[in-house]
Design an enzyme around this catalytic site. Structure first.
Site, PDB file in Angstrom:
ATOM      1  CG  ASP A   1      -1.947   1.103   1.195  1.00  0.00           C
ATOM      2  OD1 ASP A   1      -2.027   1.809   0.171  1.00  0.00           O
ATOM      3  OD2 ASP A   1      -2.675   1.269   2.199  1.00  0.00           O
TER       4      ASP A   1
ATOM      5  CB  CYS B   1     -10.906  10.274  -6.919  1.00  0.00           C
ATOM      6  SG  CYS B   1     -11.399   9.064  -5.706  1.00  0.00           S
TER       7      CYS B   1
ATOM      8  CD  GLU C   1     -27.984 -24.289   9.255  1.00  0.00           C
ATOM      9  OE1 GLU C   1     -27.038 -23.732   8.654  1.00  0.00           O
ATOM     10  OE2 GLU C   1     -28.255 -24.081  10.448  1.00  0.00           O
TER      11      GLU C   1
ATOM     12  CG  HIS D   1     -30.932 -21.441   7.906  1.00  0.00           C
ATOM     13  ND1 HIS D   1     -32.107 -21.985   8.357  1.00  0.00           N
ATOM     14  CD2 HIS D   1     -31.159 -21.086   6.608  1.00  0.00           C
ATOM     15  CE1 HIS D   1     -33.007 -21.973   7.385  1.00  0.00           C
ATOM     16  NE2 HIS D   1     -32.459 -21.428   6.308  1.00  0.00           N
TER      17      HIS D   1
END
Length: 707
Positions: A332, A364, A570, A638
């Protein structure tokens, strides 16, 4: 039935079972009693027009000629298995009949091998026993020999093998191999491992992307870590440009990002093995000046130091992949120049040429989104507790310094065959080049599902079912009366909270301020809030009755969209469906013990039996869909399904998934934020027919070891 592959060949005669009426007639035919007569019959035939002649000789598997016996007809009851009597290339006469005495059969075989069966027999061309597919199928009277497993060897042209192994899909719980019995990427399969190098200017959402990527890949059981160059840079002293190896730049928070419980940040304890590089003792030199001047490309001393820090961090990442059991390492940093990216690429290839390298750039273009990202930086480690106005001005100067030398991904990477993904406005647009390997392709698919739209994600189990009341696992029973009351209360409560959330979001927009004030952790995203009134509310259930019935009041309300999903079913308990844990412990002690030892990797025996790794695999697309949609969603699932989904959103470790406490009557609300998530927990109050919020609630391990 033997699980063997049968090969067909046009040269092998095909047999057709004798029809019943013909079989009855055959039974009345006299048995040929003279061996020489049989040979004579096979050596001469009479044509239909009365002339004698020889029939066409079929070709054997070797390409040689072979004579077909007149006696090689199937039995009356169907296609007989190959025997010496019905082989197309051998005729032994009546002595080889299945009813004949074994000694007669042995004598015939010896006569065949010795050539003493008469001149007629010697004229027969018999395939060598090793070349005939029929002789391999002949039943033997000898006792069965123990099977000798094959010895591992290299059949290639080079020994030892020099080319890398195949980098095919590896999914824990769904794939396995000799070198990877758990389905994870094996240590030897270096080419399947991946180095992700982030690219982009500051405040473009790189850290947001890396943290979500790490959370997703770790949830998929791929060992993944983030190595943040900024963490290492912040603790470097000007007088000490080289960093001691014991200091770590690993960015491994307990959560993928900040988690707010009831709107407040919850401190998380530091673990010894995940200590941040910002935790220093008194002997560590004071941090250097990190104002905008430090990031000026013209500052040669600072540029050299930043390069050294980046290489040190990369070496730490490579150590993790090559000797630390890692599968994915994420670097990073800005890595905004071609020179920096090429240096990193070369350094990786020098250490291990087979490692995969993927560049991911975050761009951006939306000014409102960029402004909001910059506000978030003010609460980061570089500007924490400082004047927000001055901090914002300094940060913008830092961005300008990076922009002066910034070169986006594109032509250079394509010319040098470097795979990359370019992400614009956090998922609005995605382009990629040369993706190779299942990890890179899966990452591209996941990144395409990103969005920052404000919304709520609700997770709960179904109401009490008849099987719940009896303590049975699995099944497809209906709700009890208490379960139906839970269904009614759930619809009422969600409808109320939905309206409260809408009012709260509109108030935040109205009260937003600029310049930002200290402690402002939730800057508005005006372009994303304009569709608040248009949001739908999706209710997703499994295909099982107890889940569908819990959503019955939502189904009757036109303001909700209900859908049933089979992937939300489930966990299938196989042959233990409908049993209680007590019955399993009593009657299947070994299986019960195996599950207690390792619930995450345990798979229930029997047809359809599953384990938690299978649940994670089938919920992969469900998670991507939840990330993609901009509407509210509630999942009525579930126990196993809710555990796996909560583990993803709460960024829990693999050890927590199978033991997460998930009782009936609990309702969880998760609200994605640019900086993490906001989390609330509610408990069903049966007496009031509503839900009570549990302040400070944190997911914990269940006290019921069987659950």
């Amino acid at each position: 039935m033997s699980n063997q592959r049968l090969a067909s060949n046009s040269s092998i005669p095909q047999y057709i079972p004798t029809p019943p009426e013909q079989a009855i007639a055959t039974e009345s035919e006299p048995t040929i009693a003279n061996f020489d007569a049989t040979l004579a019959t096979n050596n001469a035939t009479v044509s239909h027009d009365g002339a004698s002649g020889s029939p066409p000789t079929p070709t054997s598997l070797n390409g040689d000629n072979a004579v077909v016996s007149r006696r090689s007809t199937p039995s009356q009851k169907g296609l007989a298995p190959p025997t010496l009597n019905n082989l197309p290339h051998v005729s032994l006469g009546p002595v080889a009949h299945p009813s004949a005495h074994p000694s007669s059969l042995a004598s015939a075989l010896r006569a065949l091998n010795d050539g003493s069966a008469g001149s007629g027999f010697r004229d027969f061309h018999v395939l060598p026993s090793n070349d005939s597919p029929y002789t391999k199928s002949i039943s033997s009277t000898a006792p069965a020999s123990p099977r000798i497993p094959p010895i591992r060897q290299n059949s290639g042209s080079q020994t030892p093998r020099v080319r890398p192994h195949a980098t095919t899909l590896s999914i824990p719980g769904m794939t396995r191999s000799l070198v990877s019995p758990d389905g994870k990427i094996a240590d030897r399969d270096v080419a399947a491992k991946l180095v992700i190098i982030m690219v982009g200017l500051p405040a473009r959402g790189k850290s947001y992307i890396t943290k979500k990527l790490r959370r997703y890949l770790s949830w998929q059981q791929h060992n993944t870590r983030i190595f943040n160059v900024g963490n290492r840079r912040r603790v470097h002293a000007v007088s000490s440009p080289t960093k001691p190896r014991q200091e770590s730049s690993v960015d491994m928070p307990t959560q993928a990002a900040t988690i707010l419980v009831n709107g407040d940040q919850v401190p998380t304890p530091d673990s010894p093995d995940q200590k941040s590089s910002t935790d220093q003792d008194d002997s560590t030199p004071k941090p250097m000046d990190q104002s905008a001047k430090f990031f000026d490309p013209k500052n040669e001393q600072a540029s050299k130091l930043r390069e050294e820090i980046a290489i040190d961090t990369l070496d730490e990442l490579l150590d993790y992949l090559l000797s630390g059991g890692g599968s994915v390492g994420i670097l990073d940093a800005t890595n905004s120049t071609i020179e920096r990216r090429q240096n990193l690429f070369n350094h990786i290839k020098e250490r291990e040429p087979k490692l995969g390298i993927l560049f991911i750039e975050s761009v951006c273009k939306n000014p409102m989104l960029l402004e909001a990202n910059m506000r978030l930086k003010l609460s980061g480690p570089d500007y924490k507790d400082k004047d927000p106005v001055k901090s914002l001005a300094d940060f913008k100067e830092r961005v300008k310094a990076y922009e002066s030398a910034y070169v986006p991904l594109g032509d250079y990477e394509e010319e040098h065959d470097m795979q990359y993904i370019k992400m614009i406005d956090v998922g609005k647009k995605l382009t990629h080049f040369g993706l190779g390997g299942f990890l890179s392709s899966g990452i591209a698919h996941y990144l395409s599902s990103f969005n920052l739209s404000p919304r709520q994600i609700w997770i709960t189990r179904h109401g009490q079912s008849m099987d719940n009341k009896l303590g049975k696992i699995g099944g497809n029973s209906e709700l009890t009366d208490r379960g139906h009351f839970y269904s009614l209360a759930l619809h009422k409560f969600i409808t109320e909270k939905r309206q409260e959330w809408l009012v709260e979001q509109k108030n935040k927009i109205a009260q937003s301020s600029f310049p930002p004030v200290p402690g402002d952790q939730s800057p508005p995203y005006p372009d994303l809030n304009r569709e608040l009134d248009e949001k739908n509310f999706c209710v997703w259930t499994s295909m099982l009755m107890r889940s569908i019935q819990t959503a019955q009041h939502f189904e009757a309300d036109e303001d909700y969209d209900v859908k049933n999903w089979e992937m939300l079913n489930e966990l299938n308990a196989g042959k233990f469906e409908g049993l209680t844990y007590e019955e399993i412990a009593r009657d299947h002690t070994d299986e019960y013990t195996k599950r207690q030892m390792n619930k995450l990797h345990y798979v229930y025996p029997g047809v359809g039996g599953e384990g938690y790794l299978q649940i994670i695999s089938r919920l992969r697309d469900m998670v991507r869909e939840i990330e993609r949609i901009k509407d509210h969603v509630m999942i009525i699932g579930h126990r196993s399904v809710c555990r796996v989904l909560m583990a993803y959103f709460m960024d829990l470790t693999t050890d927590d998934i199978a033991d997460l406490d998930m009782p009936l009557g609990m309702l969880y609300a998760i609200e994605p934020k640019p900086y993490g998530i906001e989390f609330h927990a509610y408990k069903y109050n049966e007496a009031k027919g509503s839900f009570d919020e549990l302040p400070g609630y944190r997911p914990a391990k269940t006290v019921d070891r069987s659950a």
